[in-house]
Design an enzyme around this catalytic site. Structure first.
Site, mmCIF file in Angstrom:
data_model
loop_
_atom_site.group_PDB
_atom_site.id
_atom_site.type_symbol
_atom_site.label_atom_id
_atom_site.label_comp_id
_atom_site.label_asym_id
_atom_site.label_seq_id
_atom_site.Cartn_x
_atom_site.Cartn_y
_atom_site.Cartn_z
ATOM 1 N N ASP A 1 -0.018 39.860 16.611
ATOM 2 C CA ASP A 1 -0.364 41.505 16.823
ATOM 3 C C ASP A 1 -1.460 41.799 16.173
ATOM 4 O OD1 ASP A 1 -0.211 43.982 17.160
ATOM 5 O OD2 ASP A 1 1.941 44.186 16.672
ATOM 6 N N SER B 1 -13.887 50.406 27.694
ATOM 7 C CA SER B 1 -13.595 51.202 28.955
ATOM 8 C C SER B 1 -14.497 52.268 29.619
ATOM 9 C CB SER B 1 -11.914 51.791 29.084
ATOM 10 O OG SER B 1 -11.923 52.751 30.085
ATOM 11 N N TYR C 1 -6.354 57.402 24.624
ATOM 12 C CA TYR C 1 -6.751 56.011 25.175
ATOM 13 C C TYR C 1 -8.290 56.148 25.174
ATOM 14 C CZ TYR C 1 -8.132 52.131 28.384
ATOM 15 O OH TYR C 1 -8.688 50.758 28.865
ATOM 16 N N SER D 1 -9.756 56.031 21.827
ATOM 17 C CA SER D 1 -9.772 54.988 20.948
ATOM 18 C C SER D 1 -11.060 53.989 21.620
ATOM 19 C CB SER D 1 -8.290 54.033 21.244
ATOM 20 O OG SER D 1 -8.270 53.945 22.588
ATOM 21 N N LYS D 2 -11.104 53.905 22.687
ATOM 22 C CA LYS D 2 -12.175 53.082 23.693
ATOM 23 C C LYS D 2 -13.678 53.691 22.901
ATOM 24 C CE LYS D 2 -9.849 50.061 25.580
ATOM 25 N NZ LYS D 2 -10.053 48.872 25.089
#
Length: 299
Positions: free
Chosen positions: A105, A184, A197, A200-201
């Site tokens: 992980d 992304s 999201y 974070s990218k």
């Protein structure tokens, strides 16, 4: 002051466009020189060692197949060991001389340290670290009842790659290897319902752009911007989000995306945007961000 602001709002876009018109030919010229240089210096990965996180499905799985076709040794990392074994078997059939499977992980620091160490113990070197593991969630920010619910996204998409990169750098320096970050377009173009999201990218992109400067010329860094990819995700909210975007842009298969990405990595590209409409989206978000702004539907 209000009058000055109005004047600036009119003048600044004109100045920006004029600047781009003047310097765009120079940019294209240098890109052409870079393209010619990369054509002559395509990296052969046969016999090299590649670690791919999040390789049990989606883009990561197909990146593993593409590296296997090119004859690379592989370490596949994900939480689903049974699925990794299936991917590993296919990689061997496609041409990889040897494949290591490591259940891990990326949000756990010790797991990141372990899969790097196991790679060195088994293969004796590390040439490419592909940070692909990531998770997404389609949700309006104000709908999070517990703010702690956002932590898995940031821990997986940002801190996971940071941990793995930290342990891999000493070994990558020895081989003058590469770090690959699968980011992304959401990292530089706001996407409704995906604020965490996207954040974070964005953090991931800025981290690796900075790292590229710190590590050159010993280690190369390639940041990947995949568009809408058919990756087998079954989350209903994400499927609905993808269906909405698919009315505007085409969805690409994970196989075709992986081919383009590995090709770009081996060419030494600093950025790989796939499919081509992602590059158009970048210029739209830079020059005309208003075109991309839409009110999210909460229903």
């Amino acid at each position: 002051m209000a009058m000055i602001n109005k004047i600036l709002n009119i003048v600044l876009p004109i100045v920006t466009v004029s600047f781009l018109v003047v310097f765009m030919p120079f940019s294209i010229f240098f890109k052409l020189l870079g393209f010619i240089r990369r054509c002559k210096e395509t990296e052969k990965v046969a016999g090299k060692v590649v670690v791919i996180t999040g390789s049990s499905s989606g883009i990561g799985e197909h990146l593993a197949y593409e590296y296997a076709r090119r004859g690379a040794y592989l370490t596949l990392v994900a939480r689903r060991e049974d699925r990794l074994q299936v991917v590993a078997d296919r990689c061997r059939k496609l041409g990889s001389p040897d494949v290591a499977v490591v259940r891990g992980d990326v949000t756990v620091i010790e797991d990141c340290k372990r899969f790097v160490q196991e790679t060195i113990s088994r293969f004796g070197r590390l040439d490419h670290l592909v940070n692909n593991a990531g998770i997404a969630e389609a949700k309006i920010f104000e709908d999070y009842s517990q703010i702690s619910d956002v932590l898995p996204i940031m821990n997986t998409n940002f801190w996971g790659p940071v941990y793995a990169t930290h342990f891999a750098i000493p070994h990558l320096k020895k081989t003058k290897g590469k770090i690959v970050a699968v980011a992304s377009p959401a990292g530089w173009a706001g996407v409704p319902r995906m604020s965490i999201y996207a954040a974070s990218k964005a953090a991931m992109i800025n981290f690796y752009e900075t790292l590229r400067i710190e590590l050159r010329p010993e280690i190369g860094v390639t940041i990947v911007f995949p568009g809408l990819i058919e990756n087998g995700n079954t989350d209903p909210d994400l499927l609905a989000e993808k269906q909405e975007w698919s009315q505007v842009v085409a969805i690409e298969s994970a196989t075709e995306c992986a081919k383009a990405v590995v090709y770009g990595i081996c060419r030494g590209k600093t950025f790989v945007a796939e499919p081509s409409w992602v590059r158009v989206l970048f210029w739209l978000s830079t020059l005309c961000p208003e075109l991309l702004i839409s009110k999210p539907n909460k229903n």
